[in-house]
Scaffold this active site. Structure first.
Site, PDB file in Angstrom:
ATOM      1  N   ARG A 249      99.258  12.643 -66.144  1.00 45.44           N
ATOM      2  CA  ARG A 249      98.627  13.580 -67.081  1.00 45.44           C
ATOM      3  C   ARG A 249      97.246  13.930 -66.532  1.00 45.44           C
ATOM      4  O   ARG A 249      96.470  13.032 -66.199  1.00 45.44           O
ATOM      5  CB  ARG A 249      98.466  12.982 -68.481  1.00 45.44           C
ATOM      6  CG  ARG A 249      99.762  12.566 -69.156  1.00 45.44           C
ATOM      7  CD  ARG A 249      99.504  12.117 -70.597  1.00 45.44           C
ATOM      8  NE  ARG A 249     100.623  11.379 -71.151  1.00 45.44           N
ATOM      9  CZ  ARG A 249     101.685  11.939 -71.720  1.00 45.44           C
ATOM     10  NH1 ARG A 249     101.758  13.254 -71.804  1.00 45.44           N
ATOM     11  NH2 ARG A 249     102.662  11.191 -72.212  1.00 45.44           N
TER      12      ARG A 249
ATOM     13  N   HIS B 278     104.892   6.482 -63.327  1.00 45.13           N
ATOM     14  CA  HIS B 278     103.799   6.358 -64.287  1.00 45.13           C
ATOM     15  C   HIS B 278     102.597   5.620 -63.700  1.00 45.13           C
ATOM     16  O   HIS B 278     101.544   5.535 -64.325  1.00 45.13           O
ATOM     17  CB  HIS B 278     104.322   5.619 -65.537  1.00 45.13           C
ATOM     18  CG  HIS B 278     103.364   5.552 -66.676  1.00 45.13           C
ATOM     19  ND1 HIS B 278     102.697   4.399 -67.028  1.00 45.13           N
ATOM     20  CD2 HIS B 278     102.948   6.502 -67.553  1.00 45.13           C
ATOM     21  CE1 HIS B 278     101.928   4.630 -68.077  1.00 45.13           C
ATOM     22  NE2 HIS B 278     102.055   5.892 -68.413  1.00 45.13           N
TER      23      HIS B 278
END
Length: 709
Positions: free
Chosen positions: A388, A448
């Site tokens: 992100r 991730h």
């Protein structure tokens, strides 16, 4: 079967039942976490304007929970899948029913806290008003405003045989009306209330600081939109839709993966409803008709006594902005005392490890490091994983600069970061256009981990400058989330990270690694082994300890091993902000386990693992929570801390958060979270850590720094 065998079997069942008392359902535990968020909205020690944020965050959290978790459970129900929670044995249907029941209970608490907040705003001359408190003159003035500024932009719709029920957008507001003709025929009317042409929050001209929501205005004058009908009942309506799209399911090497993800994002907006909220009661027949149109069970229709969209509270905050006493004391990140920003950051990291602790310390050194790498001719390559990033990302700018300067830039952009897919797709295009080599995900595993590696050529050798963090490469959240970022030139760590990147480039996952823990194959097993080491120490009368700080704990294998460790006498301290499926203080099983949750000004996001005591203690920071999705279904990395000063610093952060009795609540055996008092004065860990950061650079006042919206 003989009597002894029967007795043994009964004893086994009793033990199994007793062990089940150590577990909480994941979804119900998450709802408990959101209650802790909501409670901050009524906490008198939190400044009034800041409390508005917490009630809105509670709602947005709940929206996402229904969109993702309830959506997943309903998909399982409709598919006829007989999936049970592996900890409480609840079926998908039982979990959905329990969630809906608990959500209805929490509506009463939310209403109480919201009304309390609105009441406390009145002495500040801020009022959210309804028509019952307006004069006839003011009502006439608002009617004129409605006729001139709102009605021209509304599109009222009738529902009938020739007018099929329209598609209702996710989380948007609609005015729903039961209409009747003079002959007594009934129809439904719908009016979309969300429109960029008019404001959501309308100030009453004769009363500065007094506001009305546009949907209330639309509902009040709804009869003007359907002049040939009488309005018998009316309510504001809001639909929450399933958002459970999964790019992993459609991964195919022969497809344009970025294009597939773009199509899935569009698909999300049209998925089935999972919840319907109504602001007013409507008769059962109309409610059934509405549920039928939406294809949803009546149990999913929920009556709500607060505004259905609470995001307007941020506009109220803006109105109050000049009253500093209603807001938190201004805090801004400090420069790291471990670095001299007038010298090369790359060179300094080459000589010693550095830890950045957000939001107490600034992300600037990391950004400086990237820009230096972009301009340094000795830099051969920059490799990075992105999950992100901020909308206007300075990190993306630095990578683009590096590629345009001729550096090799390899970026793993995870296109499946939920609700950030569109932003990541756009960033990936920008990086690709600049000449970066882009990798999109890794088949069935989300990537991730938070890794950045710079490879520099030396005279007759090369050097790894490696960064491993607990949080995203996002300048905005680095000011709002607590995270840790290790910068190191350690060759062993660098070699392991190089192996991770090489595996990603080959579309593979690491199956063996020396120093790091790397999921999906080399993290859970290593954690279990470290817990087992502490069990063995306890069995032999040696000091033993496990301390873990996470967002969530759901991995059953790890929970089982923690229960074993507690039974063996290992002292276990868990700081779990959100979901915790492990129940502490169960006699004979989890008596040696303490669980606390800290919900404060900043989102506790750093992951810390501690195993052992004294010189034997091993400390890691990680991107991974102890959730099965992290430990077995994602690429995650935990890095050991070898520098003694940094290890001490991380343990201090852990111990400070553990001692927080201002924002920290302790979980009881009854699965409740209670306040505690550890000293004469309450300790707020986040305030303590900010004060320490200021003292470390001899700063008494927050420096002026560019605000991040």
């Amino acid at each position: 079967m003989d009597k002894e065998s029967k007795r043994n079997k009964k004893e086994e069942k009793r033990e199994e039942k007793h062990r089940l008392s150590c577990y909480t359902n994941r979804e119900l535990s998450w709802l408990q976490f959101n209650v802790r968020v909501l409670r901050e909205a009524e906490n008198e020690h939190v400044p009034l304007a800041e409390r508005l944020s917490f009630v809105s965050i509670y709602q947005s959290n709940l929206d996402e929970f229904f969109m993702v978790r309830v959506g997943t459970l309903m998909d399982q129900m409709h598919a006829g899948e007989k999936i049970r929670d592996n900890k409480t044995n609840m079926t998908s249907k039982q979990q959905v029913e329990a969630i809906l029941e608990r959500t209805r209970e929490l509506e009463a608490l939310k209403t109480k806290i919201y009304e309390q907040l609105m009441g406390e705003l009145e002495p500040q001359n801020v009022h959210l008003i309804n028509f019952n408190r307006l004069s006839k003159k003011e009502i006439a003035m608002l009617e004129t405003y409605f006729d001139q500024n709102i009605a021209p932009f509304l599109m009222p719709m009738l529902i009938g045989k020739q007018q099929p029920f329209p598609f209702l957008n996710n989380k948007e507001l609609y005015a729903l009306m039961l209409l009747t003709t003079k002959s007594g025929k009934s129809k439904l009317g719908l009016v979309p209330c969300t429109n960029s042409a008019f404001k959501r929050l309308i100030e009453i001209p004769s009363r500065p600081g007094t506001f009305m929501l546009c949907e209330d205005l639309i509902l009040q004058f709804a009869s003007k939109l359907f002049p040939t009908y009488s309005v018998k009942e009316k309510s504001i309506l809001r639909v929450t839709r399933n958002a459970d799209i999964d790019g992993i399911e459609v991964y195919d090497e022969d497809l344009d993966y970025r294009g597939v993800m773009e199509q899935l994002i569009k698909q999300r907006t049209r998925l089935s409803p999972v919840r319907v909220e109504l602001s007013h009661d409507i008769n059962k027949k109309t409610c059934k008709e509405l549920a039928k149109h939406l294809g949803i069970n009546m149990k999913h229709v929920i009556r709500v006594d607060t505004p259905l969209d609470l995001s307007f509270v941020f506009q109220l905050q803006h109105y109050l902005r000049d009253r500093s006493e209603l807001f938190y004391e201004k805090r801004s990140p400090c420069d790291s005392p471990a670095l001299n920003m007038k010298e090369s950051v790359l060179d300094q990291i080459g000589k010693k490890d550095v830890l950045l602790s957000y939001p107490y310390e600034s992300m600037k050194p990391f950004l400086r490091m990237l820009h230096e790498a972009a301009e340094d001719e000795s830099v051969i390559s920059i490799r990075m994983t992105l999950y992100r990033v901020a909308d206007q990302s300075k990190i993306i700018d630095a990578l683009v600069e590096a590629a345009e300067n001729g550096r090799e830039v390899i970026v793993m952009v995870e296109l499946r970061a939920r609700f950030d897919e569109a932003n990541n797709i756009e960033m990936s295009r920008r990086l690709e256009e600049a000449g970066c080599h882009i990798i999109y995900g890794l088949g069935k595993y989300k990537v991730h981990c938070k890794l950045c590696q710079i490879v520099r050529k030396r005279e007759d050798d090369f050097q790894y400058i490696t960064q491993i963090g607990t949080g995203n490469y996002n300048e905005k959240t680095a000011r709002l989330y607590t995270d840790l970022s290790l910068l190191t030139a350690n060759r062993d760590i660098g070699t392991d990270v190089d192996k991770v990147f090489r595996s990603l480039l080959m579309g593979e996952t690491v199956s063996h690694i020396e120093h790091l823990m790397v999921a999906p194959h080399c993290l859970q097993n290593k954690v279990l082994a470290l817990i087992e080491d502490e069990i063995e120490k306890a069995k032999h009368g040696r000091p033993s300890y496990i301390g873990v700080k996470l967002n969530s704990l759901t991995d059953k294998d790890i929970i089982e091993k923690l229960i074993d460790a507690s039974e063996a006498g290992v002292k276990i301290e868990l700081i779990i902000r959100g979901i915790c499926c492990l129940v502490p203080a169960v006699p004979e099983l989890t008596e040696n386990i303490t669980v606390i949750s800290v919900v404060g000004r900043f989102l506790e996001h750093s992951r810390i693992y501690r195993f052992g005591v004294g010189e034997e203690e091993k400390v890691y920071i990680s991107s991974a929570d102890f959730m099965t999705r992290n430990t077995l279904r994602r690429v995650e990395v935990a890095v050991p801390i070898y520098d003694l000063a940094i290890k001490k610093q991380i343990c201090h952060i852990f111990d400070t958060v553990l001692a927080d009795d201002a924002k920290g609540k302790m979980q009881t055996r009854n699965r409740e979270y209670i306040d505690r008092m550890l000293g004469e004065k309450k300790l707020d860990a986040q305030e303590v850590l900010y004060e320490e950061a200021y003292r470390a650079i001899n700063r008494e006042e927050p420096e002026k720094e560019e605000e991040t919206e």
